[in-house]
Design a protein around this motif. Structure first.
Motif, PDB file in Angstrom:
ATOM      1  N   SER A  69      41.868  49.178  26.702  1.00  0.00           N
ATOM      2  CA  SER A  69      40.764  50.053  26.317  1.00  0.00           C
ATOM      3  C   SER A  69      39.461  49.254  26.314  1.00  0.00           C
ATOM      4  CB  SER A  69      41.021  50.659  24.935  1.00  0.00           C
ATOM      5  OG  SER A  69      41.168  49.636  23.968  1.00  0.00           O
ATOM      6  N   GLU A  70      38.410  49.869  26.855  1.00  0.00           N
ATOM      7  CA  GLU A  70      37.049  49.307  26.874  1.00  0.00           C
ATOM      8  C   GLU A  70      36.935  47.971  27.605  1.00  0.00           C
ATOM      9  OE1 GLU A  70      35.570  49.263  22.876  1.00  0.00           O
ATOM     10  OE2 GLU A  70      36.188  51.314  22.526  1.00  0.00           O
ATOM     11  N   GLN A  71      37.842  47.657  28.526  1.00  0.00           N
ATOM     12  CA  GLN A  71      37.795  46.429  29.321  1.00  0.00           C
ATOM     13  C   GLN A  71      38.182  46.761  30.754  1.00  0.00           C
ATOM     14  OE1 GLN A  71      38.077  42.816  28.194  1.00  0.00           O
ATOM     15  NE2 GLN A  71      37.609  43.185  26.061  1.00  0.00           N
ATOM     16  N   ALA A  72      37.825  45.868  31.679  1.00  0.00           N
ATOM     17  CA  ALA A  72      38.212  46.058  33.081  1.00  0.00           C
ATOM     18  C   ALA A  72      39.728  45.906  33.215  1.00  0.00           C
ATOM     19  CB  ALA A  72      37.503  45.040  33.971  1.00  0.00           C
ATOM     20  N   PRO A  73      40.356  46.720  34.074  1.00  0.00           N
ATOM     21  CA  PRO A  73      41.794  46.560  34.310  1.00  0.00           C
ATOM     22  C   PRO A  73      42.104  45.164  34.869  1.00  0.00           C
ATOM     23  CG  PRO A  73      40.936  48.525  35.418  1.00  0.00           C
ATOM     24  CD  PRO A  73      39.772  47.777  34.884  1.00  0.00           C
ATOM     25  N   GLN A  74      43.316  44.677  34.585  1.00  0.00           N
ATOM     26  CA  GLN A  74      43.747  43.374  35.089  1.00  0.00           C
ATOM     27  C   GLN A  74      45.142  43.498  35.689  1.00  0.00           C
ATOM     28  OE1 GLN A  74      42.945  39.850  32.912  1.00  0.00           O
ATOM     29  NE2 GLN A  74      41.400  40.807  31.626  1.00  0.00           N
ATOM     30  N   TYR A  75      45.447  42.594  36.631  1.00  0.00           N
ATOM     31  CA  TYR A  75      46.754  42.623  37.272  1.00  0.00           C
ATOM     32  C   TYR A  75      47.361  41.224  37.289  1.00  0.00           C
ATOM     33  CZ  TYR A  75      44.578  40.594  41.417  1.00  0.00           C
ATOM     34  OH  TYR A  75      43.918  39.761  42.273  1.00  0.00           O
ATOM     35  N   ASN A  76      48.692  41.191  37.397  1.00  0.00           N
ATOM     36  CA  ASN A  76      49.450  39.947  37.501  1.00  0.00           C
ATOM     37  C   ASN A  76      50.563  40.219  38.503  1.00  0.00           C
ATOM     38  OD1 ASN A  76      50.556  37.420  37.034  1.00  0.00           O
ATOM     39  ND2 ASN A  76      50.519  37.625  34.803  1.00  0.00           N
ATOM     40  N   ILE A  77      50.737  39.350  39.485  1.00  0.00           N
ATOM     41  CA  ILE A  77      51.712  39.567  40.551  1.00  0.00           C
ATOM     42  C   ILE A  77      52.809  38.515  40.489  1.00  0.00           C
ATOM     43  CG2 ILE A  77      52.066  39.610  43.059  1.00  0.00           C
ATOM     44  CD1 ILE A  77      49.186  40.591  43.324  1.00  0.00           C
ATOM     45  N   LEU A  78      54.057  38.974  40.530  1.00  0.00           N
ATOM     46  CA  LEU A  78      55.224  38.097  40.617  1.00  0.00           C
ATOM     47  C   LEU A  78      55.649  38.048  42.077  1.00  0.00           C
ATOM     48  CD1 LEU A  78      57.625  36.529  39.278  1.00  0.00           C
ATOM     49  CD2 LEU A  78      58.821  38.735  39.251  1.00  0.00           C
ATOM     50  N   SER A  79      55.684  36.864  42.642  1.00  0.00           N
ATOM     51  CA  SER A  79      56.141  36.694  44.014  1.00  0.00           C
ATOM     52  C   SER A  79      57.101  35.513  44.047  1.00  0.00           C
ATOM     53  CB  SER A  79      54.948  36.459  44.945  1.00  0.00           C
ATOM     54  OG  SER A  79      55.386  36.293  46.267  1.00  0.00           O
ATOM     55  N   TRP A  80      58.364  35.800  44.355  1.00  0.00           N
ATOM     56  CA  TRP A  80      59.406  34.779  44.418  1.00  0.00           C
ATOM     57  C   TRP A  80      59.431  33.938  43.139  1.00  0.00           C
ATOM     58  CZ3 TRP A  80      62.828  36.163  47.684  1.00  0.00           C
ATOM     59  CH2 TRP A  80      62.450  36.887  48.816  1.00  0.00           C
ATOM     60  N   SER A  81      59.519  34.646  42.018  1.00  0.00           N
ATOM     61  CA  SER A  81      59.698  34.054  40.684  1.00  0.00           C
ATOM     62  C   SER A  81      58.491  33.302  40.152  1.00  0.00           C
ATOM     63  CB  SER A  81      60.933  33.140  40.657  1.00  0.00           C
ATOM     64  OG  SER A  81      62.086  33.875  41.034  1.00  0.00           O
ATOM     65  N   VAL A  82      57.305  33.438  40.784  1.00  0.00           N
ATOM     66  CA  VAL A  82      56.090  32.776  40.299  1.00  0.00           C
ATOM     67  C   VAL A  82      55.028  33.845  40.028  1.00  0.00           C
ATOM     68  CG1 VAL A  82      54.267  31.131  40.855  1.00  0.00           C
ATOM     69  CG2 VAL A  82      56.603  30.695  41.626  1.00  0.00           C
ATOM     70  N   TRP A  83      54.493  33.845  38.786  1.00  0.00           N
ATOM     71  CA  TRP A  83      53.426  34.780  38.428  1.00  0.00           C
ATOM     72  C   TRP A  83      52.076  34.218  38.865  1.00  0.00           C
ATOM     73  CZ3 TRP A  83      54.165  39.638  37.012  1.00  0.00           C
ATOM     74  CH2 TRP A  83      55.420  40.002  36.513  1.00  0.00           C
ATOM     75  N   SER A  84      51.191  35.091  39.349  1.00  0.00           N
ATOM     76  CA  SER A  84      49.858  34.671  39.815  1.00  0.00           C
ATOM     77  C   SER A  84      48.905  34.380  38.677  1.00  0.00           C
ATOM     78  CB  SER A  84      49.246  35.753  40.705  1.00  0.00           C
ATOM     79  OG  SER A  84      48.977  36.929  39.945  1.00  0.00           O
ATOM     80  N   GLY A  85      49.145  34.956  37.521  1.00  0.00           N
ATOM     81  CA  GLY A  85      48.203  34.866  36.397  1.00  0.00           C
ATOM     82  C   GLY A  85      47.326  36.115  36.386  1.00  0.00           C
TER      83      GLY A  85
END
Length: 198
Positions: A69-85
Motif C-alpha cells: 500500500s502507498e508504495q511502488a510495486p516490487q518483484y523478485n524472480i527465482l531462476s534455477w534456485s537463485v533469487w534476484s532480490g
C-alpha cells in the motif's frame, strides 16, 4: 488464479508460496523480515507466478510481485534456485506529445512531433514535405526551451522523391536546420532524433 486474494499467516515466507494471489496486513517489522517482504507497510497484495514441472515443483522459475500500500510495486524472480532480490517495477507516465511547428515552406507529411521522457530525453519525429526549394542552413523548425540539446550536433535524415541521404543540424538555440543539401519542392524528409535536453 483467484480473483480475490487469499489471506496468509503473518510471518509466512512469501517466497515459498505456491502460485496464487495473497494478502496480508498489520505486520510488525520482525514479521516483515521473516516473510521476506521488501518494505514495511500496512497492507500487501502478493501475486505468485511459477512454472510447475511434472513433479509439481516450482524451484526452477518463479516470479513474486508485491503491491505494498502507498508504495511502488516490487518483484523478485527465482531462476534455477537463485533469487534476484527485490526490485521496484517502473511506473512511468507517458510523455505529452507536441506538434513540431514548422518554418515557412514546409508541410506535414505524417505525424511530426516532439516529446520528453521523465529522464529528460527528447525525441523529435520528422515527416515533412518541402512546399518550396530549401538550401543548406535554412531553419526547418525551432524547439522550445526545455526541449533543446545540451550541445549542437548533426543527425541523419532521409529524403524521398528522389531518394537521398540528408542531415539535420540541431542547435542549442532549438533550431533544426537542413544541413549540407538543397531540397527540391515536393521532396519529403524523414528523421527520428533523440538527445538529452538542457
Amino acid at each position: 488464479m483467484d480473483v480475490m486474494p487469499t489471506p496468509i499467516t503473518k510471518g509466512q515466507n512469501v517466497l515459498a508460496l505456491p502460485p496464487g494471489r495473497y494478502s496480508v496486513e498489520e505486520i510488525t517489522n520482525e514479521q516483515m523480515r521473516a516473510m521476506n517482504l521488501p518494505v514495511h507497510v500496512w497492507h500487501y497484495e502478493i501475486s505468485v507466478l511459477a512454472c510447475v514441472n511434472q513433479a509439481g515443483a516450482t524451484d526452477n522459475y518463479k516470479v513474486v510481485v508485491v503491491y505494498p500500500s502507498e508504495q511502488a510495486p516490487q518483484y523478485n524472480i527465482l531462476s534455477w534456485s537463485v533469487w534476484s532480490g527485490w526490485k521496484p517495477i517502473a511506473t512511468a507516465t507517458p510523455p505529452a506529445m507536441y506538434d513540431l511547428p514548422l518554418a515557412g515552406g514546409w508541410g506535414y507529411q505524417q505525424k511530426t512531433c516532439y516529446f520528453k521522457t521523465q529522464d529528460n530525453v527528447v525525441t523529435v519525429n520528422v515527416a515533412i514535405n518541402a512546399t518550396a526549394v530549401h538550401h543548406s542552413g535554412e531553419i526547418i523548425a525551432t524547439l522550445p526551451e526545455g526541449y533543446r540539446p545540451m550541445q549542437s550536433y548533426e543527425a541523419s535524415a532521409t529524403l524521398k522523391n528522389p531518394a537521398s541521404a540528408a542531415a539535420l543540424y540541431i542547435d542549442t538555440n532549438g533550431s533544426l536546420q537542413n544541413y549540407g543539401a538543397d531540397i527540391s519542392q515536393g521532396q519529403m524528409m524523414y528523421a527520428n532524433i533523440s538527445f538529452v535536453a538542457v
